[in-house]
Each structure stands twice: as C-alpha cells, then as structure tokens.
Design a protein around this motif. Structure first.
Motif, PDB file in Angstrom:
ATOM      1  N   GLN A 152       5.038  37.347 -69.253  1.00 24.29           N
ATOM      2  CA  GLN A 152       6.392  38.330 -68.506  1.00 24.29           C
ATOM      3  C   GLN A 152       6.684  38.294 -67.218  1.00 24.29           C
ATOM      4  O   GLN A 152       5.315  39.315 -66.925  1.00 24.29           O
ATOM      5  N   VAL A 153       7.427  37.908 -66.217  1.00 19.42           N
ATOM      6  CA  VAL A 153       7.079  38.736 -65.532  1.00 19.42           C
ATOM      7  C   VAL A 153       8.214  40.102 -65.147  1.00 19.42           C
ATOM      8  O   VAL A 153       9.353  39.686 -65.541  1.00 19.42           O
ATOM      9  N   ILE A 154       7.268  41.206 -64.922  1.00 19.84           N
ATOM     10  CA  ILE A 154       8.349  41.973 -65.190  1.00 19.84           C
ATOM     11  C   ILE A 154       8.941  43.112 -63.664  1.00 19.84           C
ATOM     12  O   ILE A 154       8.222  43.130 -62.718  1.00 19.84           O
ATOM     13  N   ASP A 155      10.392  43.400 -63.862  1.00 21.69           N
ATOM     14  CA  ASP A 155      10.538  44.359 -62.494  1.00 21.69           C
ATOM     15  C   ASP A 155      10.243  46.009 -63.284  1.00 21.69           C
ATOM     16  O   ASP A 155      10.999  45.928 -64.279  1.00 21.69           O
ATOM     17  N   VAL A 156       9.521  47.213 -62.743  1.00 25.97           N
ATOM     18  CA  VAL A 156       9.936  48.117 -62.956  1.00 25.97           C
ATOM     19  C   VAL A 156      10.361  48.872 -61.995  1.00 25.97           C
ATOM     20  O   VAL A 156       9.620  48.840 -60.633  1.00 25.97           O
TER      21      VAL A 156
ATOM     22  N   ARG B 133       6.838  44.830 -59.350  1.00 31.80           N
ATOM     23  CA  ARG B 133       6.654  43.592 -60.250  1.00 31.80           C
ATOM     24  C   ARG B 133       5.438  42.938 -60.904  1.00 31.80           C
ATOM     25  O   ARG B 133       4.762  43.227 -60.483  1.00 31.80           O
TER      26      ARG B 133
ATOM     27  N   LYS C  70      12.420  45.349 -66.354  1.00 33.38           N
ATOM     28  CA  LYS C  70      13.434  44.370 -66.257  1.00 33.38           C
ATOM     29  C   LYS C  70      12.957  43.221 -66.608  1.00 33.38           C
ATOM     30  O   LYS C  70      11.450  42.963 -65.910  1.00 33.38           O
ATOM     31  N   ILE C  71      13.143  42.566 -67.848  1.00 31.22           N
ATOM     32  CA  ILE C  71      12.083  40.463 -67.778  1.00 31.22           C
ATOM     33  C   ILE C  71      12.871  40.049 -67.423  1.00 31.22           C
ATOM     34  O   ILE C  71      13.672  39.273 -67.216  1.00 31.22           O
ATOM     35  N   VAL C  72      11.902  39.575 -66.650  1.00 33.49           N
ATOM     36  CA  VAL C  72      12.776  38.403 -65.167  1.00 33.49           C
ATOM     37  C   VAL C  72      12.304  37.452 -65.472  1.00 33.49           C
ATOM     38  O   VAL C  72      13.314  36.257 -65.605  1.00 33.49           O
ATOM     39  N   GLU C  73      11.190  37.127 -65.767  1.00 32.46           N
ATOM     40  CA  GLU C  73      11.079  35.671 -66.884  1.00 32.46           C
ATOM     41  C   GLU C  73      10.043  35.291 -67.749  1.00 32.46           C
ATOM     42  O   GLU C  73       8.903  36.252 -67.496  1.00 32.46           O
TER      43      GLU C  73
END
Ligand SMILES: Cc1cc2nc3c(=O)[nH]c(=O)nc-3n(C[C@H](O)[C@H](O)[C@H](O)COP(=O)(O)OP(=O)(O)OC[C@H]3O[C@@H](n4cnc5c(N)ncnc54)[C@H](O)[C@@H]3O)c2cc1C
Lengths: 246, 321
Positions: free
Chosen positions: A163-167, A153, B180-183
């Motif tokens: 932006q908060v991103i998951d990868v 994250r 994936k954009i979470v926020e």
C-alpha cells in the motif's frame, strides 16, 4: 528533521544458537554481536539520507546494558549524530517500548524509526507498542519513505502486495527491506564515533508481562536420503507416499 | 477464558492464515473453557464468512467500514475486548497481525507472544511456545498480564473442521486510521498463494546463474501448484522480486514442502526455512551444507534434473487425477 532510530544488539546472523543453565539462558559465549540488520541497513541509513537531504539530526536509542555500547558505536560510525542508552535489560517488549516512549515524549521527534523486527526474538512489537504509548500514527513494514514538509509518503508491505500511504508527522515507522541500502562505515566515521555523545539514561518503572521460561532447539533432521538423479520418479514416490506432501 | 480471534480479509476474501487462527482459537476455548468471539472486516459475502463457521466460529463480528489499517483494526479489536470481557486475543502472525500486535498490546496493557507454534499450556502459569532466533530456536514464554495476546505462526497448527452455526453481527462505528491509503499494489504471483501461507514452495538460488534461467523453477512450481521463493543474493541482484526472499533477513516460512534448487544452505538461509516439514535439496555439489538440513537430496545439475523431474510430475499428476 529530528529523527530517533531505535537500535538493538543481536547475535551475528552466522551464530550457532545455544543455551545454558538448563536451557533457561541464551549462551553468549563466542557470540559476536551486531546491530540488528533491519535497524541498521534500513531504518538508520534512511534516517541519515533524510538528514542529508533535509537537514536535522539523527539520534539512536537503545534499551540495553553497557555491553550494548560497541554496537551503538557502530551506529554512530555509520553516521548517527548522537546516541542514548536506557540502562536496562530489554527483557519484555512492552517494558522496552515504555522506555523508548518515555524518552521520546516531549522531545519533538518528527520520525521515530524501528527495524521491522529483531533477528533474535523476531518480536515486531516494540515499535508498534511505542506508537501506541505515544498515541502516534504507525506504519508497519515500510519499504520506502519520502518526506515532504510535515507529511511523509511510504510504501508498506501487506499480504500479497503493498500500500502507498500518506501520513502526517510525527509518526512511528517500522522499516523493511528496500527502504535503503546498507552502508559500510569508513575510517573517518569510526574515528569520529568515539567522540560522539552516548548518553546513559536510567530506566523508568514499567510493567513486564512476558518472560521466557526455557529454550529449545529444533529437532535434528535424520540423515538425508539421496535420490538417483536419473530416477526422478523415485523422488515423486517418496514425496507422495512417505512424506505425503504431494 | 474468553477468547477474541481476528481473521484478516483482503479483497473480500478471508485469508487462509485467518481461518487457521480461528481454528486455533476454537481449540483453545475447548481446552480452557470460556466463549469464543471472532472478528473480521471487509466482506459481507456469506460464503466467505461461512469459512469461519466451518472451523469453530459462532459469534462473528464484521466491521463494514474498517479500512484494515493498523490503528483502525486495533481500535476495533480493543472495543470488542472491552465489550466482551476478553482475556485472550488470538491473531495470525501474518503482515496484518504483526502490524497490530504491538499497538494492541500497548492499548490493552497486555503481554504479547508472537510466532506461536503450539497451543498454550497452563502448567507453569500461562505459557506458549514461540519460534525465535529466526527459526534457529524456540522459547516457552509465560504471559503474566491479565489480558494476553498470541500471534500464531501461519502453517504451525493447521486447520481442523469444527462446524458451528454462525451468528453474524455487523459492527457499527468507524475507527480512525491515522494514515491515508493512496494506492494498493498487487504482487505478480500469477495467482498462487502468497509465500507466507504457501504449503508448497520451490526456491531458487545463485546456482541458477541468472534470471533468464528461472523458467525451470516456474515450470516446476506451476506443475506442483507451488509458490516461488529465492535466496537473498538472488533478490539483491534483482533476479527475483524482494518479496520472494526467504531467510533470516527475509521471510521465515514453514511450508509442507520446500524444494531448494542451487541454494548452498547458508545458516541465514536455513534460519528462514528449517521449519518446513519436508525439504528437498537439488545441488550439484555433494558437499553443499544444505544436504545436512534436507530430507531428500539430489546431487545433480539443476538444469538437467529439474526439467526431468517436472515431466515426471506431470505424468504422476495425470495418473493420479
Ligand atoms: C546478516 C546476513 C543476513 C543474511 N540473510 C540471508 C537471508 O535471509 N536469506 C538468504 O538466503 N541468505 C542470507 N544471507 C546470505 C547467506 O549468507 C548466503 O550468502 C546466501 O544464502 C547464499 O545464497 P545462495 O545459496 O543462493 O548462493 P551460493 O552460496 O552462491 O550457492 C549457490 C549454490 O548453487 C549450487 N549450484 C551451482 N550451480 C548449480 C547447478 N548447475 N545445479 C545445481 N546447483 C548448482 C552451488 O553448489 C551452491 O551450493 C545473509 C547474510 C548475512 C551476512
């Protein structure tokens, strides 16, 4: 965690920049070289923190000639386990990215980390190009990075916010301010850095699509106009009528 | 030379840096010949899209579903490059431009020049002037690949009016983001223009002694309609947020007006701001190095001078309204 951190050699930030050979070459005389601050303060230190928490190893990679070895030793002194130097002048971004991608391919790195740009060419290209060549997810300008299991994250800077991103890993990341705090190497680190492995690898053939033909310096400012502090209206008039900026 | 230009869009608004990139690209096409293709995403609002027509866009592609991530934009633009036989891609060197420049370069096997500050030349091959060494120098860079990419430094060439009738084409098809954009988080800039795009900037340094003293900076900025910035120690000390940090290891900016208050003018600070068109320095030390880089200087205690200056500005604005 297996982490590869790209390290580049740049002129110290206090350097006065000048050129030689009819302004076609950067003049290295009297210049101190350092690890690019974004590579060192953010990418490398965060990689070391992840290794300390999750186990694994941190390898640095540098595309450069033997004169880059002192800055590579500095990265080892800060705590990287070992280092690789691709023995070529990093003249073009795609050429440089190809060297890194070709080394990293098939070695199973979970993360490949770059600083968001170098302070000499300010290219911000090599990391993204390596991601492109390796066909991996890419997160630019990340100011934080947490890993859990096989995903990460991050927070990435965008215009006007973040932006908060998951990868999913493996991924390529460019690090910006906020990801970690600078670490000063201690004596033990400096001593052990001498014994750590610095592997020199021959470059691969790769295209070079850009070249700097000549350099120039910004035009010198004319003498500053001093304004009477008791007369702020004078400054406003000058900004309005002379500079025409307000 | 067929040119593709990308204008970034956020929250349904085309960014100013994107409009400038389109203006630049349309002038490149005038100079070199060829056709111009413009691409954006994230808005169908015709009043927003028209802003691009005002500065020279004709054929405009709009991707409705793009998430605006580095990979999804790269694949969108790569598809247009192939479809339209594009030879030059123009981006703005803003956050999005920086994120996609390299991906696009590797996908298209293209040479890329970022921080461009001028129009390309065709004398010694195809060359572009690029700002380097964090603003301390420039390089004339030749691109030799068949597809070329230029990322334009915001505020480098400005925007000129060149109205054209827009033909809007919605681009079908989805591209993988791979993240994936979470926020999403917004910066608290009080509705002012983000720093990289700002034309007027008021910046404070350690000379202001503490975060509680930023009122005078903010009052001046809001009177001017300027964006606030700061030196590195100020953001390191958490007196101000990191996104305000300008200089060699922060943002490099080139506004029309940069007012530096209580900043000494260290070489690393100057690197990020010396592209500003007009620099005003307010410092109580007449020996402060910043005066050498300034157009106008005021040797004064900021706490006395800035409030007076702000009041005088309010009067000036009222008279010129
Ligand atoms: C690798 C590296 C990278 C760096 N990158 C950056 C960078 O990106 N950006 C950056 O800004 N710095 C950077 N620095 C730090 C830089 O060297 C300076 O330390 C920093 O810019 C100083 O900040 P300052 O001018 O706010 O503070 P100071 O140098 O402390 O200056 C404060 C100034 O305020 C004046 N002053 C004091 N009181 C008043 C008053 N009442 N009224 C008016 N004036 C007053 C003083 O005369 C002085 O000139 C970097 C340093 C390094 C080593």
């Amino acid at each position: 965690m297996k982490i590869l951190v790209a390290i580049s050699k740049v002129p110290d930030s206090t350097s006065k920049i000048s050129f030689k050979d009819n302004n076609t070459q950067f003049d290295e005389a009297g210049i101190q070289f350092i690890v690019n601050p974004y590579d060192e303060w953010y990418a490398l230190v965060r990689a070391l923190e992840l290794k300390e928490n999750l186990g694994g190893a941190v390898t640095t990679i540098t595309v450069g000639e033997a004169n880059a070895d002192p800055v590579i030793r500095k990265a080892l002194a800060i705590g990287a386990d070992d280092a690789v130097r691709i023995d070529a002048e990093p003249v073009d971004a795609l050429f440089t990215a190809n060297q890194i991608a070709s080394f990293a391919r098939d070695k199973g790195y979970d993360l490949i980390m770059f600083g968001k740009e170098t302070i000499n060419y300010n290219g911000s290209q090599v990391g993204a190009m390596a991601a492109g060549l390796l066909d991996l997810p890419y997160v630019s300008n990340a100011s934080s990075l947490e890993v859990s299991g096989s995903s990460a994250r991050l927070e990435r800077d965008i215009q006007g916010g973040s932006q908060v991103i998951d990868v999913d890993l493996p991924a390529v990341i460019s690090a910006s301010k906020g990801m970690a705090e600078q670490r000063i190497p201690n004596m033990k680190g400096i001593m052990s850095a001498r014994k750590k492995k610095l592997e020199v690898v021959a470059p691969i053939e790769a295209p070079r699509h850009t070249e700097v033909l000549s350099y120039s310096l910004p035009e010198a400012k004319s003498e500053v106009k001093l304004i009477d502090p008791d007369n702020p209206t004078e400054l406003i008039e000058l900004l309005h009528k002379e500079a025409k900026v307000i | 030379m067929n040119v593709l230009v990308f204008a970034d869009c956020q929250d349904g608004k085309i960014l100013k840096s994107g409009i400038e990139a389109v203006s630049y690209a349309s002038r490149v096409v005038e100079q070199f010949g060829g056709t111009l293709v413009t691409a954006t995403y994230g808005t169908e609002d015709s009043s927003e899209l028209e802003k691009l027509g005002e500065v020279g866009a004709e054929t405009l592609f709009v991707s409705k579903t793009n998430q605006g991530t580095p990979w999804s934009l790269t694949e969108y633009l790569s598809a247009l490059v192939r479809e339209r036989n594009i030879e030059l891609v123009v981006l703005s060197n803003d956050f999005t431009g920086k994120a996609i420049l390299g991906l696009l370069g590797s996908k298209l096997d293209a040479g890329a020049v970022n921080n461009a500050v001028d129009f390309p030349k065709n004398e010694n091959g195809f060359t572009v002037k690029s700002q380097m060494f964090s603003g301390k120098a420039f390089g004339e860079v030749r691109i030799t690949s068949s597809i070329k990419i230029i990322a334009l430094l915001p505020n480098a060439v400005g925007t000129v009016s060149n109205p054209k009738s827009l033909s809007i084409k919605y681009f079908e098809g989805d591209f993988n983001s791979r993240i994936k954009i979470v926020e999403e988080k917004k910066l608290e800039t009080g509705g002012t223009v983000p720093l990289p795009e700002a034309e007027l900037v008021v910046s404070g340094g350690r000379g202001l002694k503490g975060p509680e003293n930023w009122g005078i900076v903010e009052d001046l900025a809001s009177t001017l309609g300027a964006t606030t910035a700061c030196s590195r120690p100020v953001s390191d000390l958490d007196w101000r947020p990191h996104h305000e940090h300008v200089g060699q290891t922060g943002l490099a900016i080139r506004p029309n007006l940069y007012i530096a208050i209580g900043i000494s003018g260290a070489i690393q600070h100057l690197a990020g701001v010396n592209g500003s068109k007009t620099i005003v320095v307010v410092n109580n030390d007449p020996e402060a190095p910043f005066f050498k880089a300034a157009d106008y200087g005021v040797v004064a205690d900021a706490f006395e001078f800035i409030p007076k200056f702000t009041e005088a500005l309010k009067a000036h604005k009222a008279n010129n309204a």
